[in-house]
Scaffold this motif. Structure first.
Motif, mmCIF file in Angstrom:
data_model
loop_
_atom_site.group_PDB
_atom_site.id
_atom_site.type_symbol
_atom_site.label_atom_id
_atom_site.label_comp_id
_atom_site.label_asym_id
_atom_site.label_seq_id
_atom_site.Cartn_x
_atom_site.Cartn_y
_atom_site.Cartn_z
ATOM 1 N N LEU A 22 0.834 -1.199 0.000
ATOM 2 C CA LEU A 22 0.000 0.000 0.000
ATOM 3 C C LEU A 22 0.871 1.252 0.000
ATOM 4 N N ASP A 23 1.958 1.204 0.761
ATOM 5 C CA ASP A 23 2.910 2.319 0.761
ATOM 6 C C ASP A 23 3.532 2.485 -0.623
ATOM 7 N N ARG A 62 2.212 1.602 -3.463
ATOM 8 C CA ARG A 62 1.189 2.121 -4.378
ATOM 9 C C ARG A 62 1.086 3.643 -4.266
ATOM 10 N N SER A 63 1.154 4.152 -3.041
ATOM 11 C CA SER A 63 1.100 5.605 -2.857
ATOM 12 C C SER A 63 2.266 6.282 -3.568
ATOM 13 N N LEU A 87 1.623 6.191 -7.407
ATOM 14 C CA LEU A 87 0.607 7.159 -7.806
ATOM 15 C C LEU A 87 1.117 8.590 -7.670
ATOM 16 N N LEU A 88 1.908 8.846 -6.621
ATOM 17 C CA LEU A 88 2.484 10.175 -6.473
ATOM 18 C C LEU A 88 3.406 10.491 -7.640
ATOM 19 N N ALA A 111 -6.522 7.105 -3.859
ATOM 20 C CA ALA A 111 -5.309 7.770 -4.339
ATOM 21 C C ALA A 111 -4.860 8.834 -3.349
ATOM 22 N N PRO A 112 -3.556 8.983 -3.129
ATOM 23 C CA PRO A 112 -3.061 10.030 -2.227
ATOM 24 C C PRO A 112 -3.277 11.404 -2.851
#
Length: 264
Positions: free
Chosen positions: A86-87, A89-90, A93-94, A236-237
Motif C-alpha cells: 500500500l505504501d 502504491r502511494s 501514484l504520487l 489515491a493520495p
C-alpha cells in the motif's frame, strides 16, 4: 511370645494399656498393580489399539498446535506485505501525479542549457527542486526470506510475491539513480558560478536524467499492475496544491515567462 529385642535396640512406644505398639508396616503386604496378563490375541490387539490411538491423538494435537502457529505467522506476514505494498502504491501514484511537473522541469533545464549556449539571459527565478526520492519499503519481504513463513504459503502466492517485490527493488534502484542525477543537476541553482566544464557536465547529467525519467514514466503503469487487488482498490493520495510535500517542489516555477528577466 514376643521375640527379644536385639542388644542396643530402642523400645517401641508404649500404649495406654501398658502394651508396646507394634508397627504393622512390616507385616502388611505392599499393594502392587501387576500388568494384566494377556490370555489371547484379541486382548493383545485391544491393548495395542489403545496404545496406538493414544499416540495418534498426541501426534494429532501436536500437529494442530503447529499448524495454528504457522497460520498465525503467515497471516502476520501477509499483513506486513500488504502494508508495504500500500505504501508502494502511494509512491507510484504520487510519481504519476508529479510526472507532468518533472517533464516540465527537465524541459526548463534544457531551455537553460540552450539559453546558455546562445548567450541569452537564463531567466532563472526559482530553485530546481527534485522529484520524490522515497523508495518502497522492503523490510517485511527481506525478513520473510530468512524465516520459514513463506514455506507455508501456496506456491503461486510465493511466486507472485517474489515477482512483485523484485519489481519494487528495481523501482528503488531507479529512484536512487534519479536522485543522484538531480543532485548533480542542482548546480544550476548557482548558474552564475558555473565554469565551461561545469556546463558541459550539466549537459551530460541532463541527458542521463531525461533517460531515467523516460524509464520511470514507462514502468510506473506495470508497477501498479503488479499490485494485489486490495492495494489497487485503495484511494489515491492527494496532491499538495502548495507544493510543500516531498518531491512537489518541481511543480513550482523555475524560469521566468520571458528570458529577458534578469538571471540569478
Amino acid at each position: 511370645m514376643a521375640e527379644p529385642l536385639p542388644p542396643g535396640a530402642a523400645l517401641p512406644p508404649m500404649l495406654p494399656d501398658g502394651e508396646f505398639a507394634v508397627s504393622k508396616s512390616e507385616d502388611a503386604p505392599m499393594d502392587i498393580h501387576k500388568p494384566k496378563p494377556v490370555h489371547n490375541l484379541r486382548e493383545f490387539l485391544s491393548e495395542i489399539t489403545v496404545i496406538v490411538i493414544g499416540v495418534l491423538i498426541a501426534l494429532g494435537l501436536e500437529q494442530a498446535v503447529e499448524a495454528w502457529h504457522w497460520h498465525e505467522e503467515v497471516a502476520a506476514e501477509r499483513a506486513a506485505f500488504r502494508a508495504e505494498e500500500l505504501d508502494g502504491r502511494s509512491l507510484f501514484l504520487l510519481r504519476q501525479q508529479l510526472q507532468p511537473c518533472i517533464d516540465r522541469r527537465l524541459a526548463e533545464v534544457k531551455l537553460v542549457l540552450q539559453r546558455h549556449h546562445d548567450g541569452q539571459p537564463l531567466g532563472i527565478i526559482g530553485p530546481l527542486g527534485r522529484p520524490n526520492g522515497s523508495g518502497v519499503s522492503l523490510g517485511s519481504w527481506q525478513m520473510a526470506l530468512t524465516g520459514q513463513g513463506l514455506a507455508h504459503m501456496p506456491l503461486q502466492e510465493k511466486l507472485d510475491l517474489s515477482q512483485r517485490f523484485s519489481s519494487y527493488e528495481k523501482f528503488n534502484a531507479i529512484i536512487e539513480d534519479e536522485q543522484r542525477l538531480w543532485t548533480k543537476l542542482a548546480v544550476v541553482d548557482d548558474a552564475e558560478l558555473l565554469t565551461a566544464a561545469n556546463w558541459s557536465d550539466l549537459s551530460d547529467t541532463f541527458a542521463e536524467a531525461k533517460a531515467i525519467n523516460n524509464r520511470l514514466r514507462t514502468n510506473i503503469p506495470p508497477f501498479l499492475a503488479f499490485l494485489p487487488k486490495e492495494a489497487k482498490d485503495a484511494g489515491a493520495p492527494p496532491v499538495d496544491p502548495d507544493g510543500k510535500a516531498q518531491g512537489q517542489s518541481v511543480c513550482r516555477p523555475m524560469l521566468a515567462s520571458s528570458p529577458g528577466t534578469p538571471p540569478r
